[in-house]
Design a protein around this motif. Structure first.
Motif, mmCIF file in Angstrom:
data_model
loop_
_atom_site.group_PDB
_atom_site.id
_atom_site.type_symbol
_atom_site.label_atom_id
_atom_site.label_comp_id
_atom_site.label_asym_id
_atom_site.label_seq_id
_atom_site.Cartn_x
_atom_site.Cartn_y
_atom_site.Cartn_z
ATOM 1 N N ASN A 87 -14.960 27.430 28.647
ATOM 2 C CA ASN A 87 -13.840 26.764 27.981
ATOM 3 C C ASN A 87 -12.541 27.514 28.222
ATOM 4 O OD1 ASN A 87 -15.316 24.604 27.010
ATOM 5 N ND2 ASN A 87 -15.805 25.632 25.087
ATOM 6 N N ASN A 88 -12.605 28.823 28.217
ATOM 7 C CA ASN A 88 -11.422 29.628 28.505
ATOM 8 C C ASN A 88 -11.061 29.564 29.988
ATOM 9 O OD1 ASN A 88 -9.332 31.544 27.754
ATOM 10 N ND2 ASN A 88 -10.529 33.030 28.915
ATOM 11 N N TYR A 89 -12.065 29.604 30.839
ATOM 12 C CA TYR A 89 -11.846 29.593 32.294
ATOM 13 C C TYR A 89 -11.137 28.317 32.738
ATOM 14 C CZ TYR A 89 -12.847 30.400 37.244
ATOM 15 O OH TYR A 89 -12.731 30.612 38.588
ATOM 16 N N PHE A 90 -11.585 27.188 32.211
ATOM 17 C CA PHE A 90 -11.002 25.904 32.572
ATOM 18 C C PHE A 90 -9.998 25.411 31.527
ATOM 19 C CE2 PHE A 90 -14.826 25.735 35.233
ATOM 20 C CZ PHE A 90 -14.236 25.433 36.441
ATOM 21 N N LYS A 91 -9.710 26.257 30.556
ATOM 22 C CA LYS A 91 -8.756 25.921 29.492
ATOM 23 C C LYS A 91 -9.116 24.602 28.819
ATOM 24 C CE LYS A 91 -6.101 29.468 30.268
ATOM 25 N NZ LYS A 91 -6.523 30.689 29.677
ATOM 26 N N ARG A 92 -10.431 24.394 28.634
ATOM 27 C CA ARG A 92 -10.879 23.185 27.936
ATOM 28 C C ARG A 92 -10.596 23.356 26.457
ATOM 29 N NH1 ARG A 92 -16.826 21.786 30.032
ATOM 30 N NH2 ARG A 92 -17.160 22.321 27.891
ATOM 31 N N GLU A 93 -9.934 22.371 25.904
ATOM 32 C CA GLU A 93 -9.605 22.428 24.495
ATOM 33 C C GLU A 93 -10.123 21.183 23.802
ATOM 34 O OE1 GLU A 93 -5.531 23.423 23.740
ATOM 35 O OE2 GLU A 93 -5.425 24.708 25.487
ATOM 36 N N SER A 94 -10.241 21.277 22.501
ATOM 37 C CA SER A 94 -10.765 20.140 21.747
ATOM 38 C C SER A 94 -9.740 19.017 21.635
ATOM 39 C CB SER A 94 -11.218 20.592 20.358
ATOM 40 O OG SER A 94 -10.131 21.179 19.668
ATOM 41 N N VAL A 95 -8.455 19.335 21.762
ATOM 42 C CA VAL A 95 -7.404 18.328 21.680
ATOM 43 C C VAL A 95 -6.903 18.041 23.097
ATOM 44 C CG1 VAL A 95 -5.129 17.783 20.721
ATOM 45 C CG2 VAL A 95 -6.752 19.154 19.392
ATOM 46 N N ALA A 114 1.595 13.198 22.318
ATOM 47 C CA ALA A 114 1.858 12.153 21.317
ATOM 48 C C ALA A 114 2.237 12.787 19.978
ATOM 49 C CB ALA A 114 0.649 11.249 21.174
ATOM 50 N N ASP A 115 1.510 13.804 19.556
ATOM 51 C CA ASP A 115 1.836 14.497 18.315
ATOM 52 C C ASP A 115 3.216 15.129 18.364
ATOM 53 O OD1 ASP A 115 -0.650 13.777 17.323
ATOM 54 O OD2 ASP A 115 -1.542 15.764 17.616
ATOM 55 N N TRP A 116 3.549 15.709 19.484
ATOM 56 C CA TRP A 116 4.862 16.339 19.659
ATOM 57 C C TRP A 116 5.978 15.298 19.594
ATOM 58 C CZ3 TRP A 116 8.427 16.012 23.817
ATOM 59 C CH2 TRP A 116 9.478 16.934 23.747
ATOM 60 N N LEU A 117 5.744 14.131 20.209
ATOM 61 C CA LEU A 117 6.762 13.073 20.237
ATOM 62 C C LEU A 117 7.027 12.494 18.848
ATOM 63 C CD1 LEU A 117 5.792 11.171 23.500
ATOM 64 C CD2 LEU A 117 7.869 12.523 23.117
#
Length: 184
Positions: free
Chosen positions: A162-170, A177-180
């Motif tokens: 998950n860290n290697y591929f920067k996989r995140e839950s979001v 969209a949340d930022w906008l």
């Protein structure tokens, strides 16, 4: 039958011919006695079928050896990993692809030649350093035997990949969209 995919990078770069030979022989010895598993050698582009055939002949055993150049089979390693239950390798980065698909990985290093391999150092694989531990380790990985190590290796592997591929839950689109809409 459970399928064991064997994917090495071949001898000569990260491993000596002696070490490579020892590892392949130990796998072939196990395959000779463990009829309940399917073994498949999937070769790297720089590896050669001849590195295996003389050992298989010596043990009078027939294990499929799929060369990278063989167009009869899919070259995509993800296809091979998807039909496999466990991956056996040395220090090949195919271990990362297996972890990405949540497949257990057994790394084999009898002569201490695979130094500074991050996923081995981070204990993301079932690491074998003595040939008499290989079969037991394969069974732990295949049967998900939680002798304390299975769950720890699985957890380490998930964290690492998950860290290697920067996989995140979001997802990225959700973050945008949340930022906008945050200032509306």
């Amino acid at each position: 039958k459970k399928t064991i995919l064997i994917a090495f990078s071949g001898p000569g770069h990260c491993t000596t011919y002696l070490h490579f030979d020892l590892i392949v022989r130990s796998i072939v010895k196990i395959a000779k006695t463990q009829n309940e598993y399917n073994f498949i050698f999937k070769l790297h582009r720089k590896d050669k079928k001849e590195n295996y055939t003389h050992i298989l002949k010596e043990y009078d055993l027939d294990i499929p050896i799929i060369e990278a150049s063989n167009k009869s089979f899919d070259y995509n390693i993800f296809e091979w990993l998807s039909i496999s239950d466990v991956l056996l390798t040395g220090s090949s980065t195919v271990a990362l692809e297996a972890m990405l698909l949540e497949k257990p990985v057994v790394t084999i290093d009898y002569l201490n030649e695979y130094l500074n391999i991050d996923f081995i150092e981070e204990k993301c694989t079932f690491h074998v350093t003595k040939d008499d531990n290989l079969l037991k380790t394969i069974k732990v990985a295949l049967d998900k035997i939680d002798n304390g190590s299975y769950s720890q290796v699985k957890q380490n592997s998930e964290k690492f990949i998950n860290n290697y591929f920067k996989r995140e839950s979001v997802s990225a689109s959700k973050k945008i969209a949340d930022w906008l809409v945050k200032d509306l």
